[in-house]
Design a protein around this motif. Structure first.
Motif, short mmCIF file in Angstrom:
data_model
loop_
_atom_site.label_atom_id
_atom_site.label_comp_id
_atom_site.label_asym_id
_atom_site.label_seq_id
_atom_site.Cartn_x
_atom_site.Cartn_y
_atom_site.Cartn_z
N PHE A 55 0.93 -1.30 -0.02
CA PHE A 55 0.12 -0.41 -0.17
C PHE A 55 0.60 1.26 0.10
N LYS A 56 0.21 2.47 -0.63
CA LYS A 56 0.56 3.49 -0.80
C LYS A 56 2.23 3.66 -1.74
N ARG A 57 2.27 2.73 -2.14
CA ARG A 57 3.54 3.07 -3.46
C ARG A 57 2.90 3.77 -4.75
N SER A 60 -3.05 3.65 -6.85
CA SER A 60 -3.86 4.21 -7.97
C SER A 60 -3.49 5.51 -8.31
N THR A 61 -2.86 6.15 -8.12
CA THR A 61 -2.48 7.51 -8.73
C THR A 61 -1.86 6.96 -9.85
N PHE A 62 -1.35 5.79 -9.84
CA PHE A 62 -1.07 5.65 -11.63
C PHE A 62 -2.42 5.51 -12.44
N THR A 74 -6.82 8.98 -3.38
CA THR A 74 -4.83 8.10 -3.70
C THR A 74 -4.88 9.20 -1.93
N GLY A 75 -3.60 8.33 -1.44
CA GLY A 75 -3.06 8.78 -0.19
C GLY A 75 -4.53 9.12 0.37
N VAL A 76 -4.84 7.80 0.64
CA VAL A 76 -6.47 7.82 1.43
C VAL A 76 -5.58 6.96 2.82
N ILE A 207 10.09 8.51 -8.39
CA ILE A 207 11.78 8.38 -9.17
C ILE A 207 11.66 10.26 -8.33
N ASP A 208 10.52 11.06 -8.36
CA ASP A 208 11.02 12.15 -8.26
C ASP A 208 11.80 12.98 -7.19
N TYR A 209 11.74 11.65 -6.27
CA TYR A 209 11.72 11.96 -5.34
C TYR A 209 13.67 11.95 -5.08
#
Ligand SMILES: Nc1nc2c(ncn2[C@@H]2O[C@H](COP(=O)(O)OP(=O)(O)O)[C@@H](O)[C@H]2O)c(=O)[nH]1
Ligand SMILES: [Mg+2]
Length: 585
Positions: A55-57, A60-62, A74-76, A207-209
């Motif tokens: 979870f949280k990978r 849902s955003t994808f 997302t981020g729920v 990868i933006d991190y």
């Protein structure tokens, strides 16, 4: 292509139809259920592209990126608790499927009322699935994208849902992310998936991190782990940022889209679905039919073998087995008791250390508050009080977070140690039962393992998990009114006095939470253990009752029954042959 597909599909349908008749004739529940499941899955030619990962990978955003719209929550906090199926449709719609089969149309903006733990805690609304229709430009209409709840969350039912979906997946998108490294839970999950799904797109998200250089290292590192787990040296890992990709698409910002790295993944996905969807579907269909065939074969062979045992011998063996079951039940009770006592020890350990924790926190917080007071001692009384309280609150939370992390880790360690011990005991017990059944009845009860997970239990489905909510600092005591002439040191003293009360209350919360999770998890374990053993008993009973009934027939009919099963077995063997010929084409 299409014509060949239809022809092969038709042939497979015919084989399955015949198997269905045979299995109805044999009337074994485990087989009938599986036939029905496979029939349902492959009757509509729908391809399931399942998105999996902890979870949280960013699953849902994808999917939102694929849809080109911010649709899935997302981020729920903490996570989704039901699966969501997204399919192409010219109009936008959403509906909820309840566990009892009831369907309800909902507004697409209301998804979070049904699929978030917060608005639907532990799925009290009994939601099974959410279906969404959306006019997105991706591939064909017969591809359904499945968003699964994360594995490795604190809630066991979520893990189960993701797990059950492995079987239904025709292809998988598996998301890792760069933030924390690959976890044990992910490794175990991936190992299960790679056993049953042939096509997995491995994605490294967020990868933006990180910097280019870091990315290189992480990709190499993760790829090696994936190679090891899957036993496949040819692994590609797509580095993407689902967040940038989604933003880029929504804002029509080419720069962001490019930076997100999503294009290559999208192209490969598209090409795969366009070119290989039908082939994969047929392969999976064939694989599933093969599975049913081997179930049938095992059953008929077992049944014929049972009929070769003389009646007196069979009855004596049944008695012996009943005796053995008593032993099993005793062992089962012992496992329960020992597990519970180990769980209690975790709590005792916490209680014993509680005083220590309190002292530690008290010292740390007082020290910090005292030091801080020194820096603001020249402020006016009102400011001093306000600043001190603010600081105090922050420090308590900070220190508690640290302590909480430590407690969590310790409890989790003790817990998984205890549990893996009892899991291996349970697994040994099951292996023993299988051996006894084989010795007494010449029966192989493996054939229905697929339905019940009879073989072995994996430990991560029973994580203790840990998620204490935000810490509580009672706001009331900050509102006390000081007599005007009192100030300075007195404010400090009052604040310091509160430390112990605060610490006590919050430790109490942690303890309560720990207790609740331990209980829940032990109950789940016991429930599953009972279920597994019961399934073995039931299946055996069904087989043996059938055999005993045949003994009551006269000699002639008995022989007739026997040759009937032999004939069915022959037919199954023929179907197997036919199936392998289709495979060669
Ligand atoms: N920085 C960053 N955050 C992301 C990315 N993808 C997802 N997130 C965030 O990670 C959190 C979890 O994402 P979500 O899609 O809900 O994960 P899921 O639980 O796997 O479905 C959310 O707060 C997202 O906004 C990404 O590529 N980069
Ligand atoms: Mg999600």
């Amino acid at each position: 292509m299409r014509g060949q597909y239809s022809l092969t599909k038709k042939n497979l349908d015919l084989i399955l139809e015949r198997i269905e008749e045979i299995s109805k004739n044999a009337d074994i529940k485990a087989i009938n259920d599986t036939v029905l499941e496979v029939k349902n899955k492959f009757s509509n030619n729908i391809f399931y592209l399942v998105v999996l990962g902890q979870f949280k990978r960013g699953k849902s955003t994808f999917i939102n990126y694929i849809l080109g719209a911010d649709i899935l929550p997302t981020g729920v906090v903490p996570l989704t608790s039901v699966i969501t199926k997204v399919q192409y449709s010219t109009s936008i719609w959403a509906k909820v499927i309840h566990n009892d089969g009831m369907e309800k149309d909902i507004d697409i903006d209301e998804l979070d009322l049904y699929c978030t733990e917060r608005n639907n805690p532990e799925n009290i609304k009994g939601v099974k699935e959410i279906h969404i229709g959306y006019p997105f430009d991706f591939v064909a209409e017969d591809v359904v994208i499945v968003d699964t709840p994360g594995i490795g969350s604190v809630y066991k039912h979520n893990t189960d849902i993701a797990y059950n979906y492995i079987d239904k997946a025709d292809a998988v998108i598996f998301l890792f992310s760069v933030d924390p490294p690959i976890s044990e839970v992910e490794k175990e999950f991936l190992s299960e998936i790679s056993k049953s799904v042939d096509k997995i797109f491995f994605v490294l998200n967020k990868i933006d991190y990180i910097t280019e250089k870091e990315l290189k290292e992480i990709v190499t590192y993760n790829r090696n782990i994936i190679r090891e787990i899957t036993g496949n040296s040819d692994i590609f890992l797509y580095p993407i940022s689902a967040k940038l990709a989604l933003e880029g698409k929504l804002l029509k910002d080419e720069g962001r889209l490019k930076k997100s790295g999503v294009q290559m993944l999208e192209n490969d996905l598209r090409n795969f679905l366009l070119g290989e969807k039908e082939k994969v579907l047929l392969e999976r269909y064939t694989k599933n039919i093969k599975r049913i065939i081997s179930m049938c074969k095992t059953f008929f062979e077992s049944n014929i073998r049972l009929k070769l045992i003389p009646l007196e011998q069979l009855e004596a063996n049944i008695k012996a087995f009943e005796k053995y079951i008593e032993e099993v039940e005793r062992a089962k009770k012992e496992i329960s008791l020992l597990l519970r006592s180990d769980m209690k020890k975790i709590l005792q350990n916490f209680d014993e250390k509680s005083e220590e924790y309190k002292k530690l926190l008290s010292v740390r917080v007082s020290e910090k508050v005292n030091n801080y007071y020194y820096t603001i001692r020249n402020l006016g009384r009102v400011d001093q009080k306000r600043e001190l309280e603010k600081y105090f609150e922050r420090v308590v939370i900070e220190e508690f977070e640290k302590l909480k992390e430590y407690i969590e880790k310790e409890a989790e360690e003790q817990y998984s140690k205890a549990l893996s011990n009892y899991l291996s005991r349970l697994n040994t017990l099951i292996e023993n039962i299988k051996a006894v059944v084989d010795r007494l009845f010449g029966l192989n009860i493996e054939y229905f393992k697929h339905k019940t997970g009879i073989t072995s239990e994996s430990k991560f489905t029973y994580r203790i998990g840990y998620e204490v909510g935000a810490l509580e600092i009672d706001p009331v005591y900050f509102t006390y009114l000081l007599p005007k002439k009192l100030a300075g040191k007195l404010i400090l003293n009052r604040v310091l006095k509160r430390i112990e009360i605060d610490i006590d209350r919050n430790l109490g919360r942690i303890r309560y939470d720990l207790l609740r999770r331990i209980e829940k998890s032990s109950n789940e374990f016991e429930k599953d253990m009972n279920f597994k053993l019961q399934v073995i008993y039931d299946v055996l009973k069904e087989l043996i009752d059938k055999a005993l009934k045949d003994y009551k027939l006269d000699k002639e009919s008995f022989e007739k029954e026997k040759s009937h099963y032999q004939m069915l077995l022959g037919e199954i063997n023929e179907l197997e042959e036919r199936l392998s010929q289709i495979g060669e084409k």
